[in-house]
Design a protein around this motif. Structure first.
Motif, mmCIF file in Angstrom:
data_model
loop_
_atom_site.group_PDB
_atom_site.id
_atom_site.type_symbol
_atom_site.label_atom_id
_atom_site.label_comp_id
_atom_site.label_asym_id
_atom_site.label_seq_id
_atom_site.Cartn_x
_atom_site.Cartn_y
_atom_site.Cartn_z
ATOM 1 N N ALA A 196 -38.834 -37.203 -22.348
ATOM 2 C CA ALA A 196 -40.205 -36.823 -21.999
ATOM 3 C C ALA A 196 -40.684 -35.713 -22.932
ATOM 4 C CB ALA A 196 -40.261 -36.351 -20.551
ATOM 5 N N SER A 197 -41.984 -35.630 -23.102
ATOM 6 C CA SER A 197 -42.570 -34.565 -23.909
ATOM 7 C C SER A 197 -42.132 -33.209 -23.366
ATOM 8 C CB SER A 197 -44.094 -34.684 -23.868
ATOM 9 O OG SER A 197 -44.675 -33.696 -24.675
ATOM 10 N N GLY A 198 -41.714 -32.324 -24.277
ATOM 11 C CA GLY A 198 -41.262 -30.993 -23.888
ATOM 12 C C GLY A 198 -39.757 -30.886 -23.678
ATOM 13 N N ASP A 199 -39.073 -32.024 -23.563
ATOM 14 C CA ASP A 199 -37.621 -31.999 -23.404
ATOM 15 C C ASP A 199 -36.961 -31.513 -24.686
ATOM 16 O OD1 ASP A 199 -37.691 -32.881 -20.809
ATOM 17 O OD2 ASP A 199 -36.984 -34.911 -21.240
ATOM 18 N N LEU A 200 -35.750 -30.991 -24.543
ATOM 19 C CA LEU A 200 -35.004 -30.437 -25.668
ATOM 20 C C LEU A 200 -33.785 -31.289 -26.001
ATOM 21 C CD1 LEU A 200 -34.965 -26.665 -24.645
ATOM 22 C CD2 LEU A 200 -36.490 -27.762 -26.285
ATOM 23 N N VAL A 201 -33.470 -31.345 -27.282
ATOM 24 C CA VAL A 201 -32.254 -32.008 -27.746
ATOM 25 C C VAL A 201 -31.591 -31.101 -28.778
ATOM 26 C CG1 VAL A 201 -33.508 -33.366 -29.468
ATOM 27 C CG2 VAL A 201 -31.279 -34.144 -28.715
ATOM 28 N N ARG A 202 -30.265 -30.979 -28.696
ATOM 29 C CA ARG A 202 -29.495 -30.220 -29.688
ATOM 30 C C ARG A 202 -28.721 -31.219 -30.537
ATOM 31 N NH1 ARG A 202 -27.844 -25.077 -30.192
ATOM 32 N NH2 ARG A 202 -28.401 -24.591 -28.045
ATOM 33 N N LEU A 203 -28.937 -31.140 -31.845
ATOM 34 C CA LEU A 203 -28.240 -31.997 -32.800
ATOM 35 C C LEU A 203 -27.304 -31.125 -33.625
ATOM 36 C CD1 LEU A 203 -27.952 -34.743 -34.364
ATOM 37 C CD2 LEU A 203 -29.709 -33.855 -35.886
ATOM 38 N N SER A 212 -26.720 -26.619 -36.497
ATOM 39 C CA SER A 212 -27.161 -26.981 -35.160
ATOM 40 C C SER A 212 -28.667 -26.781 -35.074
ATOM 41 C CB SER A 212 -26.447 -26.091 -34.134
ATOM 42 O OG SER A 212 -27.014 -26.278 -32.844
ATOM 43 N N PHE A 213 -29.363 -27.787 -34.559
ATOM 44 C CA PHE A 213 -30.798 -27.717 -34.368
ATOM 45 C C PHE A 213 -31.105 -27.937 -32.906
ATOM 46 C CE2 PHE A 213 -30.021 -29.719 -38.471
ATOM 47 C CZ PHE A 213 -30.848 -29.024 -39.328
ATOM 48 N N VAL A 214 -32.076 -27.205 -32.376
ATOM 49 C CA VAL A 214 -32.650 -27.533 -31.075
ATOM 50 C C VAL A 214 -34.077 -27.974 -31.351
ATOM 51 C CG1 VAL A 214 -33.313 -26.731 -28.780
ATOM 52 C CG2 VAL A 214 -31.165 -25.938 -29.806
ATOM 53 N N LYS A 240 -29.925 -30.345 -43.206
ATOM 54 C CA LYS A 240 -30.759 -29.128 -43.248
ATOM 55 C C LYS A 240 -32.159 -29.434 -43.757
ATOM 56 C CE LYS A 240 -26.969 -26.534 -44.773
ATOM 57 N NZ LYS A 240 -26.430 -25.486 -45.637
ATOM 58 N N VAL A 241 -32.278 -30.463 -44.574
ATOM 59 C CA VAL A 241 -33.578 -30.881 -45.108
ATOM 60 C C VAL A 241 -34.172 -31.992 -44.247
ATOM 61 C CG1 VAL A 241 -34.724 -31.947 -47.087
ATOM 62 C CG2 VAL A 241 -32.914 -30.264 -47.463
ATOM 63 N N ASP A 242 -33.355 -33.006 -43.943
ATOM 64 C CA ASP A 242 -33.840 -34.205 -43.271
ATOM 65 C C ASP A 242 -34.320 -33.961 -41.842
ATOM 66 O OD1 ASP A 242 -33.229 -35.572 -45.560
ATOM 67 O OD2 ASP A 242 -31.453 -36.574 -44.748
ATOM 68 N N GLN A 280 -42.663 -34.406 -39.084
ATOM 69 C CA GLN A 280 -43.410 -35.652 -39.259
ATOM 70 C C GLN A 280 -43.688 -36.332 -37.926
ATOM 71 O OE1 GLN A 280 -44.590 -35.232 -42.461
ATOM 72 N NE2 GLN A 280 -44.356 -37.438 -42.635
ATOM 73 N N GLY A 281 -42.771 -36.158 -36.962
ATOM 74 C CA GLY A 281 -42.917 -36.812 -35.664
ATOM 75 C C GLY A 281 -43.667 -35.985 -34.634
ATOM 76 N N GLY A 282 -44.119 -34.795 -35.029
ATOM 77 C CA GLY A 282 -44.840 -33.947 -34.085
ATOM 78 C C GLY A 282 -43.939 -33.178 -33.139
ATOM 79 N N HIS A 283 -42.666 -33.056 -33.502
ATOM 80 C CA HIS A 283 -41.701 -32.317 -32.692
ATOM 81 C C HIS A 283 -41.506 -30.930 -33.303
ATOM 82 C CE1 HIS A 283 -41.066 -36.299 -31.127
ATOM 83 N NE2 HIS A 283 -40.589 -36.722 -32.288
ATOM 84 N N ALA A 284 -40.915 -30.016 -32.542
ATOM 85 C CA ALA A 284 -40.728 -28.649 -33.028
ATOM 86 C C ALA A 284 -39.248 -28.291 -33.086
ATOM 87 C CB ALA A 284 -41.449 -27.666 -32.107
ATOM 88 N N VAL A 285 -38.817 -27.736 -34.225
ATOM 89 C CA VAL A 285 -37.471 -27.176 -34.334
ATOM 90 C C VAL A 285 -37.574 -25.759 -33.759
ATOM 91 C CG1 VAL A 285 -35.606 -26.475 -35.880
ATOM 92 C CG2 VAL A 285 -36.915 -28.553 -36.367
#
Length: 76
Positions: free
Chosen positions: A30-37, A70-72, A45-47, A54-59
């Motif tokens: 859902a919009s606003g949910d968080l994922v850690r990669l 690690s990215f959230v 680090k670039v991709d 590009q997808g409208g998401h925020a790091v």
């Protein structure tokens, strides 16, 4: 909205696999949910930030430790 980010451990995979795993997870969230990669491919680090923007998401967090990054990401 999730309290704890969904964890995707993509260590050992080369790009574009970490980004593909991230995209698949975000599609089901859902919009606003968080994922850690977590990824150990230096290209992540670039991709990953590029894909998120590009997808409208925020790091919302990026950190490096033990040869991995690690990215959230918050789904837009």
């Amino acid at each position: 909205m999730s309290q704890e980010p969904l964890l995707i451990d993509a260590r050992g995979h080369r790009c574009p696999v970490p980004t593909l795993k991230l995209r698949r997870a975000l599609e089901a969230m859902a919009s606003g949910d968080l994922v850690r990669l977590i990824a150990d491919d230096p290209m992540a680090k670039v991709d990953v930030p590029h894909f998120a923007n590009q997808g409208g998401h925020a790091v919302v967090e990026q950190a490096e430790a033990d040869g991995a990054v690690s990215f959230v990401i918050r789904k837009g």
